[in-house]
Structures are given as C-alpha cells and as structure tokens.
Design a protein around this motif. Sequence first.
Motif, PDB file in Angstrom:
ATOM      1  N   LEU A  71       0.825  -1.210   0.000  1.00 41.01           N
ATOM      2  CA  LEU A  71       0.000   0.000   0.000  1.00 41.01           C
ATOM      3  C   LEU A  71       0.858   1.258   0.000  1.00 41.01           C
ATOM      4  CD1 LEU A  71      -2.863  -1.049   2.443  1.00 41.01           C
ATOM      5  CD2 LEU A  71      -2.914  -0.963  -0.060  1.00 41.01           C
ATOM      6  N   LYS A  72       1.973   1.213   0.706  1.00 37.99           N
ATOM      7  CA  LYS A  72       2.881   2.363   0.682  1.00 37.99           C
ATOM      8  C   LYS A  72       3.429   2.567  -0.721  1.00 37.99           C
ATOM      9  CE  LYS A  72       6.972   4.326   2.897  1.00 37.99           C
ATOM     10  NZ  LYS A  72       8.032   4.145   3.912  1.00 37.99           N
ATOM     11  N   VAL A 112      -2.602   6.590   4.363  1.00 33.38           N
ATOM     12  CA  VAL A 112      -2.745   6.055   5.713  1.00 33.38           C
ATOM     13  C   VAL A 112      -3.294   4.630   5.640  1.00 33.38           C
ATOM     14  CG1 VAL A 112      -3.915   6.280   7.951  1.00 33.38           C
ATOM     15  CG2 VAL A 112      -3.176   8.326   6.727  1.00 33.38           C
ATOM     16  N   LEU A 113      -2.740   3.766   6.477  1.00 35.64           N
ATOM     17  CA  LEU A 113      -3.302   2.426   6.695  1.00 35.64           C
ATOM     18  C   LEU A 113      -3.774   2.352   8.136  1.00 35.64           C
ATOM     19  CD1 LEU A 113      -3.904  -0.556   6.085  1.00 35.64           C
ATOM     20  CD2 LEU A 113      -1.501  -1.060   6.650  1.00 35.64           C
ATOM     21  N   ASN A 167       6.288   4.657   9.304  1.00 36.32           N
ATOM     22  CA  ASN A 167       5.687   5.984   9.319  1.00 36.32           C
ATOM     23  C   ASN A 167       6.654   7.061   8.849  1.00 36.32           C
ATOM     24  OD1 ASN A 167       3.446   4.723  10.333  1.00 36.32           O
ATOM     25  ND2 ASN A 167       3.201   6.062  12.095  1.00 36.32           N
ATOM     26  N   GLU A 168       6.184   7.848   7.889  1.00 34.78           N
ATOM     27  CA  GLU A 168       6.928   8.999   7.393  1.00 34.78           C
ATOM     28  C   GLU A 168       5.993  10.191   7.410  1.00 34.78           C
ATOM     29  OE1 GLU A 168       9.167   8.575   3.750  1.00 34.78           O
ATOM     30  OE2 GLU A 168       9.127   6.400   3.954  1.00 34.78           O
ATOM     31  N   ARG A 169       6.335  11.217   8.138  1.00 35.83           N
ATOM     32  CA  ARG A 169       5.470  12.384   8.289  1.00 35.83           C
ATOM     33  C   ARG A 169       5.088  12.967   6.935  1.00 35.83           C
ATOM     34  NH1 ARG A 169       3.996  15.638  12.377  1.00 35.83           N
ATOM     35  NH2 ARG A 169       3.559  17.836  11.929  1.00 35.83           N
ATOM     36  N   PHE A 179       3.317   8.707   4.660  1.00 33.60           N
ATOM     37  CA  PHE A 179       2.607   7.445   4.900  1.00 33.60           C
ATOM     38  C   PHE A 179       2.557   7.185   6.397  1.00 33.60           C
ATOM     39  CE2 PHE A 179       2.600   2.793   5.495  1.00 33.60           C
ATOM     40  CZ  PHE A 179       1.446   2.474   4.791  1.00 33.60           C
ATOM     41  N   LEU A 180       1.383   6.771   6.866  1.00 30.54           N
ATOM     42  CA  LEU A 180       1.209   6.488   8.281  1.00 30.54           C
ATOM     43  C   LEU A 180       0.475   5.166   8.487  1.00 30.54           C
ATOM     44  CD1 LEU A 180       0.016   9.941   9.701  1.00 30.54           C
ATOM     45  CD2 LEU A 180       2.306   8.938   9.916  1.00 30.54           C
ATOM     46  N   VAL A 181       0.918   4.420   9.476  1.00 30.64           N
ATOM     47  CA  VAL A 181       0.165   3.272   9.984  1.00 30.64           C
ATOM     48  C   VAL A 181      -0.475   3.739  11.281  1.00 30.64           C
ATOM     49  CG1 VAL A 181       0.262   0.912  10.857  1.00 30.64           C
ATOM     50  CG2 VAL A 181       1.761   1.612   8.977  1.00 30.64           C
TER      51      VAL A 181
END
Length: 246
Positions: free
Chosen positions: A179-180, A186-187, A226-228, A231-233
């Motif tokens: 998904l990333k 966001v996941l 997580n990268e601000r 992409f976030l989990v």
Amino acid sequence: MKASEIFQFNSFVIQWHFTERCNWNCKHCYRDENGAKELSFKQLKSIFFQCLEVFKFFRLKPRHSFINIGGGEPFLRKDLFSLLSLLSKYKDLINIGIMTNGSFITEETAGELKRLGIRRVQLSLEGLKQTNDRIRGKGTFDKIIKAIKILRKYNVFTRVSLTVTQLNLAEIEDLTVYLKEIGVNVLGLRRFVPIGGGRQLKEYMLSPLQQRDFYLKRLELQKKFNERNKFLVTEGCEDGIESLLN
C-alpha cells in the motif's frame, strides 16, 4: 460555566451513515439487513445543519471538525453528489470524508470529489488478494486497488482500513509495504468485533494474546514505516489501548 467550556475536545468526528444499502456482502460487516428506511434529502440537509451547530457549540477549529460519510455504500444514493455539493459550501468550516468500498470510483467520480473539496476517501481491504476476496468477495481486491490508484491520480487523500482477524494477521506487513508503494496515505489497522453480519467470522476473532501481539505489531510497523506527511500506519477506535503496552 458553559457546557462548551467544560467539555474540551481536540477534534470531533461525526460518522454519518447515509444508507444501509450495499452492493457487496462482506462476511465481516457489522451491518444487519434490517431494511431501515432512508432519510429524505430534506431530512439529511436538516441533520447537516444540526451538525454544524455542534461544531460551533464546542468552538472547534475547522481543521479539527470532521464529517465522514459512509453506509452501507454511500454511492448507492442517487442524491449523494447533491448533498456533497451542499456540504462543500462549508468546506472552510469542516473536513468532509467518504467511506466507500471503491466499486463506484471512476475517473469521473474521483475528479468530482476533488472538485468538491472532499478531503479524504477511506476504502477497506482485508489482506492480500486471496484473503481479501475470501472476505469481501471474488474480484474485490482488484477493484479496490484500481480505485486507490484512480484516487491517488487525482491527488485525493486515501486511507485504507483493515480489520484484523486470524485470516489476515500474518499478511499485515506485506500489505503495508504494498500500500505504501502504490501511494496510499494512511493504513488504519483495527480489531474485529463480530457483530451484525460479522458473526459468521466469529471463530476467526483474535484471542486475547493474539490481540496483544497485534497491538505490539502495529507499534512496530509505525516505527518502521511511518513517514510524516507521506505514509502512516495508525489505529481505529481503540486508539488508547496500545499506550498501556509502551
């Protein structure tokens, strides 16, 4: 002292189910087929303006005020875009989101959502292709991925929600990587509650120890991926539980 001064919120989210109708029959769904009568467009307008009063009452800043439209499948309502057009007139006061299974996402609908200022769209996946299609129906994985790619093409903020069961627990990290790679923002990983139609998957609910391991795994993925602003989990409604594990 006023009630609005006693109750202080950082944010306020209204999850608004427009319809109970759905064109899919996912095995884990919390809905019950109860044939509930849908509200008219006039009634929906009235409810929306009541929602605005709630946000005003609590003196919420626009960036902390959310209305997420779901169902059922909201795109089954023929007046959905009429209502979204109304809501979009207040997009400086609220954030509007859509929760959909993705089956109605086309180039045309994605472009219209972008034009109306819809801030985010949430879709659901239940694992990699074979596992997802076992739960959500044959061919749904490919349809959801196609919808995600269209939304990202139009730069619509896209969140994927995964409900964790024994069927998909081992696939979480591989799905996160995928998904990333395709640009999901966001996941959200959340626990399974076997209510409504979801009762048919009750045997696949995580045990207490598996549940604990899942929360620890989510923390691990957050630290790893997580990268601000990229992409976030993250979590679901139970976001306070994992703090006990730190």
